[in-house]
Write a protein that holds these residues in place. Structure first.
Motif, PDB file in Angstrom:
ATOM      1  N   ILE A  95      47.379 -12.476  32.104  1.00  0.00           N
ATOM      2  CA  ILE A  95      46.806 -11.135  32.297  1.00  0.00           C
ATOM      3  C   ILE A  95      46.551 -10.449  30.964  1.00  0.00           C
ATOM      4  N   VAL A  96      47.522 -10.482  30.058  1.00  0.00           N
ATOM      5  CA  VAL A  96      47.336  -9.750  28.797  1.00  0.00           C
ATOM      6  C   VAL A  96      46.299 -10.423  27.908  1.00  0.00           C
ATOM      7  N   SER A  97      46.088 -11.723  28.063  1.00  0.00           N
ATOM      8  CA  SER A  97      45.046 -12.390  27.273  1.00  0.00           C
ATOM      9  C   SER A  97      43.670 -11.836  27.615  1.00  0.00           C
ATOM     10  N   ILE A  98      43.482 -11.456  28.873  1.00  0.00           N
ATOM     11  CA  ILE A  98      42.187 -10.909  29.306  1.00  0.00           C
ATOM     12  C   ILE A  98      41.890  -9.597  28.576  1.00  0.00           C
ATOM     13  N   LEU A  99      42.930  -8.839  28.260  1.00  0.00           N
ATOM     14  CA  LEU A  99      42.729  -7.532  27.618  1.00  0.00           C
ATOM     15  C   LEU A  99      42.041  -7.647  26.267  1.00  0.00           C
ATOM     16  N   PHE A 100      42.163  -8.817  25.619  1.00  0.00           N
ATOM     17  CA  PHE A 100      41.614  -8.972  24.272  1.00  0.00           C
ATOM     18  C   PHE A 100      40.121  -9.295  24.264  1.00  0.00           C
ATOM     19  N   PHE A 101      39.537  -9.554  25.443  1.00  0.00           N
ATOM     20  CA  PHE A 101      38.092  -9.777  25.456  1.00  0.00           C
ATOM     21  C   PHE A 101      37.359  -8.940  26.506  1.00  0.00           C
ATOM     22  N   PHE A 102      38.104  -8.305  27.423  1.00  0.00           N
ATOM     23  CA  PHE A 102      37.443  -7.494  28.443  1.00  0.00           C
ATOM     24  C   PHE A 102      36.897  -6.217  27.797  1.00  0.00           C
ATOM     25  N   PRO A 103      35.639  -5.846  28.047  1.00  0.00           N
ATOM     26  CA  PRO A 103      35.040  -4.694  27.353  1.00  0.00           C
ATOM     27  C   PRO A 103      35.661  -3.364  27.751  1.00  0.00           C
ATOM     28  N   SER A 104      35.686  -2.442  26.803  1.00  0.00           N
ATOM     29  CA  SER A 104      36.233  -1.110  27.066  1.00  0.00           C
ATOM     30  C   SER A 104      35.168  -0.143  27.565  1.00  0.00           C
ATOM     31  N   GLN A 105      33.896  -0.556  27.507  1.00  0.00           N
ATOM     32  CA  GLN A 105      32.803   0.248  28.039  1.00  0.00           C
ATOM     33  C   GLN A 105      32.086  -0.523  29.140  1.00  0.00           C
ATOM     34  N   LYS A 106      31.561   0.214  30.101  1.00  0.00           N
ATOM     35  CA  LYS A 106      30.934  -0.416  31.257  1.00  0.00           C
ATOM     36  C   LYS A 106      29.722  -1.243  30.831  1.00  0.00           C
ATOM     37  N   PRO A 107      29.705  -2.548  31.153  1.00  0.00           N
ATOM     38  CA  PRO A 107      28.549  -3.384  30.792  1.00  0.00           C
ATOM     39  C   PRO A 107      27.290  -2.918  31.528  1.00  0.00           C
ATOM     40  N   SER A 108      26.158  -3.099  30.879  1.00  0.00           N
ATOM     41  CA  SER A 108      24.884  -2.671  31.474  1.00  0.00           C
ATOM     42  C   SER A 108      23.828  -3.750  31.251  1.00  0.00           C
ATOM     43  N   LEU A 109      23.136  -4.112  32.320  1.00  0.00           N
ATOM     44  CA  LEU A 109      22.066  -5.101  32.204  1.00  0.00           C
ATOM     45  C   LEU A 109      20.885  -4.553  31.414  1.00  0.00           C
ATOM     46  N   SER A 110      20.675  -3.243  31.497  1.00  0.00           N
ATOM     47  CA  SER A 110      19.530  -2.639  30.805  1.00  0.00           C
ATOM     48  C   SER A 110      19.640  -2.772  29.291  1.00  0.00           C
TER      49      SER A 110
END
Length: 603
Positions: free
Chosen positions: A382-397
């Motif tokens: 679980i904590v490994s995911i924190l190091f690559f999961f974005p802190s801002q909402k991803p956007s396709l645009s």
């Protein structure tokens, strides 16, 4: 002249006290090596040396924890290849994952949002506010360190107290006001320091106002307010210490327990995150309620105002405090993407740990090879995911917008932040504890000491549980709770095996009792932080903490002899506790009906 010389000499000695302890302690303990059986004597020498250094902090705790790496091999107690791996067992990884998750929560301020939300719910009457503070502190300390929780909650408490009662210096002055003839003079009650917030709330001009009460009435009211202020400050470190007992990652002694269980009893799989939570959480809630009742009673929070609304000056102050909480919560703004993501992973972290193998139902670990997946595996995933999961909402645009910023995305947690927040000294301290336990086991020291504790075999087990909890609760007032449990847990395990009592029946109360350090400012870092505010006296902590210790001992005893007995089959002597040279087919050792250790006779 002679007296002055002695005083100067004593001051000089005090200045070099740590150097004297480091130099003299090894020499004083030297007879142990020659006066006892060879391996036991050498191991006892190392254990006592580390105990003295830990209790006096002559060396930093982490440095003392590393002494087994050099002393065990050189003294012939354990080879280096057996000592060093003890410093990073899977238990340490579970602890590390908990600390990393806590640093992510602190990074995005989720803990502050939780704290203010709870305070909004419980209201601002002193007793309810104390309860809110205790609930929040206990919950946060289940996942964050007790020290971080206390450091975060105290400023919130002070802001609310200033809104309720005004400036502390003025309050102290009012407590010293002499009684005057009624109507002869009017005394200013207090001026509120949070005037900017109050101006926006009620439009007042911020000026201190006087009322028509006598000096004695104001003095009585100010003394009551000072008592409540102390109650607010003292409840936070106590609740943090209590809350840390509810989860394995909440406090270091819990991890020491599971680590030493794996070392002494490899076949024992009864204790994991889920089963510990199922046992310790009800105990924590029960003790927390008792603690709230005691602190509220002692510091003036319990009165008819809990249920009856009055439109008086206190009611007006409570409204202002409520406005401060609302304002602070409003300033946080709506929950953002990063906070939501952290909250999601935090809940997932807790749920996966709890459901891996909770014992009372089948856990998800059955989908993997038996014994391969531990709590450490879950935490690190679980904590490994924190190091690559974005802190801002991803956007396709973003992909199709040539004018959009091309700066790299920021993950929820950076390694730099995690490295700063993780107390690596505690991880070394855990490792030192596991190394010491391994040395006690391999050298036979724990069994040797356990054999000398025969008199305890004459004590009924329920009384022995209370005695063990009380002893360790008192000892940990003067020493680190981690160091305390490291020193005594191997001995307690051997004692239980020697008198054929389920080892968990003694080891769990000992572990929990190590967190019940309430009486002195130096007992725990949370106590020290609260005391450093300058508003508490040592006698306040001793008076409150003494009863807290008694309540804690009784609570643990109740838990062990009710739901703990049912959860862990404490009335039986288990297979996993049998020495390897004994038959493991016996699952229930029956004691004579008049034996004090016939656990089936427990109420």
């Amino acid at each position: 002249m002679e007296m002055e010389t002695i005083t100067i000499f004593a001051k000089k000695l005090w200045c070099i006290k740590k150097q004297l302890i480091i130099s003299l302690t090894p020499l004083i303990l030297l007879p142990l090596i020659f006066g006892l059986p060879e391996k036991e004597g050498k191991c006892l020498y190392v254990v006592l040396l580390m105990a003295v250094f830990w209790c006096t902090e002559a060396l930093p705790l982490a440095v003392t924890a590393m002494l087994p790496v050099c002393l065990f091999p050189t003294m012939g107690i354990l080879p280096s290849k057996k000592v060093c791996p003890q410093y990073f067992l899977d238990t340490n990884f579970l602890f590390l994952s908990g600390l990393v998750m806590a640093s992510a929560i602190e990074e995005w301020g989720l803990h502050r949002r939780i704290a203010l939300k709870v305070l909004k719910i419980v209201g601002v009457k002193p007793a309810w506010l104390i309860l809110g503070m205790m609930i929040t502190s206990a919950f946060l300390s289940m996942w964050l360190s007790n020290t971080a929780t206390t450091a975060m909650m105290l400023p919130i408490a002070n802001a609310i107290l200033e809104s309720l009662f005004g400036d502390l210096a003025t309050l102290k002055e009012n407590c010293k006001v002499k009684e005057e003839t009624e109507g002869q003079s009017q005394v200013k009650l207090h001026s509120l320091p949070s005037e900017k917030q109050i101006l926006s709330i009620d439009g007042s001009d911020g000026m201190a106002r006087s009322d028509g009460r006598t000096a004695q009435e104001i003095r009585t009211e100010s003394e009551y307010q000072m008592k409540v202020w102390k109650g607010f400050l003292i409840c936070i470190p106590y609740a943090a210490s209590i809350g840390g007992t509810a989860t394995l990652t909440g406090t270091a002694p819990n991890l020491i327990l599971i680590g030493q269980l794996k070392s002494y009893f490899p076949e024992c799989d009864l204790i994991n995150f889920g089963s510990w939570f199922a046992f310790a959480f009800p105990l924590m809630v029960f003790f927390l309620i008792l603690a709230w009742l005691w602190i509220s009673f002692l510091y003036g929070g319990l009165n008819t105002r809990l249920c009856v609304k009055k439109q008086d000056e206190r009611a007006q102050a409570e409204k202002k405090a409520e406005a401060v909480i609302d304002e602070d919560y409003r300033k946080l703004g709506p929950i953002n993407f990063a906070e939501g993501a952290i909250a999601f992973f935090f809940i997932l972290f807790a749920v996966l740990l709890f459901t891996r193998d909770p014992k009372f139902v089948t856990g998800w670990s059955t989908f993997f090879n038996k014994g391969y997946v531990s709590d450490a595996t879950t935490g690190v995933i679980i904590v490994s995911i924190l190091f690559f999961f974005p802190s801002q909402k991803p956007s396709l645009s973003w992909w199709f917008d040539s004018r959009a910023s091309n700066t790299p995305y920021v993950p929820l947690l950076s390694w730099k932040k995690a490295q700063e927040c993780v107390p690596w000294n505690i991880i070394l301290l855990l490792g030192g504890g596991f190394a010491m336990a391994k040395g006690c086991e391999e050298s036979g020291l724990a069994a040797w000491i356990g054999a000398y504790l025969q008199p305890i075999a004459q004590v009924p087990p329920a009384v022995a549980v209370m005695f063990i909890t009380a002893f360790l609760a008192c000892f940990t007032e003067f020493a680190s709770n981690t160091a305390t449990i490291i020193i005594f847990l191997p001995v307690i395990a051997e004692l239980a095996m020697f008198i054929k009592v389920n080892p968990l029946y003694f080891m769990i109360p000992a572990t929990t009792g190590c967190s019940f350090a309430f009486m002195l400012p130096v007992s725990t870092p949370p106590n020290s932080i609260a005391f450093a505010s300058g508003h508490l006296l040592v006698k306040d902590m001793v008076k409150t903490g003494f009863v807290m210790n008694i309540l804690g001992i009784l609570s643990v005893s109740l838990a062990m002899n009710t739901w703990g007995r049912a959860m862990f089959s404490l009335e039986t002597y288990p297979d996993w506790a049998h020495p390897s040279n004994m038959s493991s087919t016996v699952t229930d050792i029956q004691f004579p009906s008049d034996s004090p250790f016939n656990l089936t006779s427990l109420p």
